[in-house]
Design a protein around this motif. Sequence first.
Motif, PDB file in Angstrom:
ATOM      1  N   LYS A 134       0.463  -1.086  -0.095  1.00 22.46           N
ATOM      2  CA  LYS A 134      -0.199   0.118  -0.251  1.00 22.46           C
ATOM      3  C   LYS A 134       0.303   1.475  -0.130  1.00 22.46           C
ATOM      4  CE  LYS A 134      -2.207   0.537   3.625  1.00 22.46           C
ATOM      5  NZ  LYS A 134      -3.347   0.347   4.366  1.00 22.46           N
ATOM      6  N   VAL A 135       1.677   1.211   1.044  1.00 23.92           N
ATOM      7  CA  VAL A 135       2.074   2.369   0.939  1.00 23.92           C
ATOM      8  C   VAL A 135       3.201   2.430  -0.368  1.00 23.92           C
ATOM      9  CG1 VAL A 135       4.986   3.221   1.854  1.00 23.92           C
ATOM     10  CG2 VAL A 135       3.166   2.106   3.290  1.00 23.92           C
ATOM     11  N   ILE A 136       4.159   1.313  -0.796  1.00 24.24           N
ATOM     12  CA  ILE A 136       4.807   1.803  -2.019  1.00 24.24           C
ATOM     13  C   ILE A 136       3.873   2.111  -3.812  1.00 24.24           C
ATOM     14  CG2 ILE A 136       6.210   0.522  -4.024  1.00 24.24           C
ATOM     15  CD1 ILE A 136       6.992  -1.304  -1.731  1.00 24.24           C
ATOM     16  N   SER A 137       2.448   1.791  -3.103  1.00 21.50           N
ATOM     17  CA  SER A 137       1.448   2.250  -4.763  1.00 21.50           C
ATOM     18  C   SER A 137       1.432   3.610  -4.666  1.00 21.50           C
ATOM     19  CB  SER A 137       0.145   1.269  -4.136  1.00 21.50           C
ATOM     20  OG  SER A 137      -0.405   1.482  -4.497  1.00 21.50           O
ATOM     21  N   LEU A 138       1.408   4.077  -3.162  1.00 23.77           N
ATOM     22  CA  LEU A 138       0.948   5.305  -2.765  1.00 23.77           C
ATOM     23  C   LEU A 138       1.895   6.699  -2.912  1.00 23.77           C
ATOM     24  CD1 LEU A 138      -1.156   7.872  -1.536  1.00 23.77           C
ATOM     25  CD2 LEU A 138       0.619   6.954   0.380  1.00 23.77           C
ATOM     26  N   ALA A 139       2.654   5.511  -2.993  1.00 24.92           N
ATOM     27  CA  ALA A 139       4.113   6.461  -3.308  1.00 24.92           C
ATOM     28  C   ALA A 139       4.771   7.022  -4.549  1.00 24.92           C
ATOM     29  CB  ALA A 139       5.649   6.295  -2.265  1.00 24.92           C
ATOM     30  N   TRP A 140       4.107   5.574  -5.185  1.00 29.58           N
ATOM     31  CA  TRP A 140       4.155   5.705  -6.664  1.00 29.58           C
ATOM     32  C   TRP A 140       3.721   6.329  -7.227  1.00 29.58           C
ATOM     33  CZ3 TRP A 140       5.902  -0.034  -8.758  1.00 29.58           C
ATOM     34  CH2 TRP A 140       6.684   0.466 -10.010  1.00 29.58           C
ATOM     35  N   ARG A 141       2.861   6.852  -6.586  1.00 26.62           N
ATOM     36  CA  ARG A 141       1.407   7.165  -7.480  1.00 26.62           C
ATOM     37  C   ARG A 141       1.454   9.211  -7.785  1.00 26.62           C
ATOM     38  NH1 ARG A 141      -3.937   3.856  -5.777  1.00 26.62           N
ATOM     39  NH2 ARG A 141      -3.849   3.121  -8.318  1.00 26.62           N
ATOM     40  N   LEU A 142       2.318   9.557  -6.419  1.00 24.67           N
ATOM     41  CA  LEU A 142       2.340  10.283  -5.826  1.00 24.67           C
ATOM     42  C   LEU A 142       4.035  11.242  -6.362  1.00 24.67           C
ATOM     43  CD1 LEU A 142       1.664  10.825  -1.789  1.00 24.67           C
ATOM     44  CD2 LEU A 142       0.303  11.478  -3.757  1.00 24.67           C
ATOM     45  N   LEU A 143       5.006  10.083  -6.061  1.00 27.92           N
ATOM     46  CA  LEU A 143       6.004  10.484  -7.126  1.00 27.92           C
ATOM     47  C   LEU A 143       6.198  10.372  -8.363  1.00 27.92           C
ATOM     48  CD1 LEU A 143       8.052   9.085  -3.878  1.00 27.92           C
ATOM     49  CD2 LEU A 143       7.877  11.820  -4.149  1.00 27.92           C
ATOM     50  N   GLY A 144       5.433   9.237  -8.897  1.00 26.97           N
ATOM     51  CA  GLY A 144       5.917   9.271  -9.893  1.00 26.97           C
ATOM     52  C   GLY A 144       6.957   7.908 -11.339  1.00 26.97           C
ATOM     53  N   ASN A 145       7.610   7.512 -10.135  1.00 27.63           N
ATOM     54  CA  ASN A 145       9.234   6.470 -10.539  1.00 27.63           C
ATOM     55  C   ASN A 145       8.840   5.637  -9.393  1.00 27.63           C
ATOM     56  OD1 ASN A 145      11.614   7.824  -9.867  1.00 27.63           O
ATOM     57  ND2 ASN A 145      10.177   9.574  -9.310  1.00 27.63           N
ATOM     58  N   ARG A 146       9.986   4.146 -10.146  1.00 24.94           N
ATOM     59  CA  ARG A 146       9.880   3.422  -8.796  1.00 24.94           C
ATOM     60  C   ARG A 146      10.756   4.104  -8.395  1.00 24.94           C
ATOM     61  NH1 ARG A 146       9.748  -2.547 -10.237  1.00 24.94           N
ATOM     62  NH2 ARG A 146      10.967  -3.656  -9.588  1.00 24.94           N
ATOM     63  N   GLU A 147      12.304   3.935  -8.360  1.00 25.29           N
ATOM     64  CA  GLU A 147      12.815   4.015  -7.407  1.00 25.29           C
ATOM     65  C   GLU A 147      12.678   5.279  -5.783  1.00 25.29           C
ATOM     66  OE1 GLU A 147      15.979   2.057  -8.187  1.00 25.29           O
ATOM     67  OE2 GLU A 147      14.312   1.805  -9.892  1.00 25.29           O
ATOM     68  N   ASP A 148      11.965   5.649  -6.613  1.00 28.25           N
ATOM     69  CA  ASP A 148      10.973   7.153  -5.853  1.00 28.25           C
ATOM     70  C   ASP A 148      10.545   6.663  -4.677  1.00 28.25           C
ATOM     71  OD1 ASP A 148      13.115   8.980  -6.425  1.00 28.25           O
ATOM     72  OD2 ASP A 148      11.918  10.875  -7.611  1.00 28.25           O
ATOM     73  N   TYR A 162      -0.676   6.742   6.418  1.00 28.19           N
ATOM     74  CA  TYR A 162      -0.955   7.563   5.288  1.00 28.19           C
ATOM     75  C   TYR A 162      -0.211   9.060   5.615  1.00 28.19           C
ATOM     76  CZ  TYR A 162      -3.564   4.477   1.993  1.00 28.19           C
ATOM     77  OH  TYR A 162      -4.184   3.636   1.787  1.00 28.19           O
ATOM     78  N   ARG A 163      -0.432   9.498   6.442  1.00 26.01           N
ATOM     79  CA  ARG A 163       0.090  11.183   6.920  1.00 26.01           C
ATOM     80  C   ARG A 163       1.885  10.234   6.741  1.00 26.01           C
ATOM     81  NH1 ARG A 163      -1.004  13.102  12.699  1.00 26.01           N
ATOM     82  NH2 ARG A 163      -3.399  11.851  11.851  1.00 26.01           N
ATOM     83  N   ILE A 164       2.312  10.102   7.832  1.00 24.80           N
ATOM     84  CA  ILE A 164       3.751   9.642   6.674  1.00 24.80           C
ATOM     85  C   ILE A 164       4.619   9.615   5.936  1.00 24.80           C
ATOM     86  CG2 ILE A 164       6.159   8.400   8.075  1.00 24.80           C
ATOM     87  CD1 ILE A 164       4.284   7.088  10.577  1.00 24.80           C
ATOM     88  N   ALA A 165       3.836   8.436   5.716  1.00 30.30           N
ATOM     89  CA  ALA A 165       3.913   8.076   4.154  1.00 30.30           C
ATOM     90  C   ALA A 165       3.580   9.919   3.134  1.00 30.30           C
ATOM     91  CB  ALA A 165       2.932   7.138   3.392  1.00 30.30           C
ATOM     92  N   VAL A 166       3.544  10.586   2.716  1.00 32.41           N
ATOM     93  CA  VAL A 166       2.828  11.315   1.916  1.00 32.41           C
ATOM     94  C   VAL A 166       3.821  12.211   3.065  1.00 32.41           C
ATOM     95  CG1 VAL A 166       1.169  13.490   1.931  1.00 32.41           C
ATOM     96  CG2 VAL A 166       0.482  11.336   2.346  1.00 32.41           C
ATOM     97  N   ASN A 167       3.832  12.791   3.801  1.00 32.67           N
ATOM     98  CA  ASN A 167       5.160  13.596   4.164  1.00 32.67           C
ATOM     99  C   ASN A 167       7.003  13.097   3.718  1.00 32.67           C
ATOM    100  OD1 ASN A 167       3.394  15.639   5.599  1.00 32.67           O
ATOM    101  ND2 ASN A 167       4.147  13.890   7.997  1.00 32.67           N
ATOM    102  N   VAL A 168       6.871  12.052   3.594  1.00 30.39           N
ATOM    103  CA  VAL A 168       7.780  12.257   3.261  1.00 30.39           C
ATOM    104  C   VAL A 168       7.832  11.188   1.487  1.00 30.39           C
ATOM    105  CG1 VAL A 168       9.539   9.205   2.902  1.00 30.39           C
ATOM    106  CG2 VAL A 168       8.295   9.358   4.935  1.00 30.39           C
TER     107      VAL A 168
END
Lengths: 261, 210
Positions: free
Chosen positions: B51-65, B95-101
């Motif tokens: 869930k965290v990777i998926s959210l980060a991917w959607r927010l950052l737009g790339n796999r590495e980030d 989610y809050r931590i992930a969004v802030n990161v």
Amino acid sequence: MRCTHAEKLIPLFAGGDLPAREAGALRRHLESCANCRRLAAEFDESRDWLRGFAAPQIDEAMLEGVRDSVFKSIGRIENRARWLQWIVPGLNLRFLATMAALLLIVFVATYAHRDRRPRIAPRKDDVVKTNPAGDQKDSGGGAQGKDKGFGVNSFSVPKQRAPRKHARVTIENPGVRPVRLPDLAIATAPIVPTATNLGPVFELSPVADLAMDDAIFNRDAIFNREMTRIEFQTADPNIRIIWLAPKDSNSSSTRPNTSAR
Amino acid sequence: MEIALMADKIEGRDERRDREGAVAATARLIIRAKAGDAAAFDQIVINHQRKVISLAWRLLGNREDARDAAQETFLRVYKSFGKFDPAQDFNGWLYRIAVNVCRDLARKRRGNHFSLEAEVESGAIAEPASTHNTESAAMLAQEQAILLRALATLPEKERAAIVLRDLEELETEEVARILGSSPTTVRSQISAARVKIKAFRERFLKREKR
């Protein structure tokens, strides 16, 4: 409801984010307005299109990689913490913060105490002396018991640190010329400041401009009598209060007139 | 008819029971992890990392980030477990931590523009499922890339709001709590984001027709 208002609400309506009352009003408007109905349908399509953005495919290797690096980082943090604990048992951030606060308090207290010391007396070498014999006598305990006229208790005056800048200004200022006065019977008057922060200059120092003296005093009258010369150094290094008084203790002029006029 | 309604009710109850059971299990894991149980923390990571990777991917737009953000998120979770109250909603907190990161990472890497071609070439956006449907997989990859680009055009806050609301399907109030804003602000961000995404899609469709 007007179309302009409806157009603002449609993006929220498409995702079900409108409160029930507003949603009901908009629904009624959509039934009667074809344009707004078309706009709402477009927003629905766009939202469905976005929701078609499936969760990215995440392979097991990536998941493993994330877990591994998380646990490696945690291991590093714990090792560091253990090492610090070994140096200072019970060490933690709160402990460090407390220690830092204590050090700060000690530093501030020391600094404040240092500032409270009086600084206005000039350095010893900044004062020009005219009576070497008197100096010798005065050195150390000042002029103990000499000034009967003032009747001030004499005691040794603690050495005070003078602000260097001010002392230098006094010496280098061309307006203040050290002048050697004729041999006067000079006595020192150890005066203890009572309720003032400006301590007087305790050493006799006839550093003065004669011209200024002449303007203030009748020189003949002064030279024919035994006089006591008392100087006060004010906070301003260029201003020095000079007071010449007959040494005769019976004379009323040896005492400052403090009565109100 | 009545039987169908009863079946729905029972299904609903089962779902709620499952959800409550999952929450209770997470709470138990959190208590154990807070006490220093590494296995419990590992289980928490396993349960939530997708869930965290998926959210980060959607927010950052790339796999590495996204991978870096997920690592940093779990590290922050570990460090601030002491402050977390198990009675709180763990998912919201995570989610809050992930969004802030993600926000921090995006700021740090601002200037490194999102390279769509690189993402498609690396197969990060979607991998072909099999050799038989390579064409459909390629189309899916293209579609994903366009969606990702649409999200990349949004300002940071609007992107976070729309991803959490429309893609993660969280309630507006929950999104507001995660983003530290009011529900009204979040609604206005979501509305603006939907307008922009619709405009992007229309531009894209027009270009396709040509």
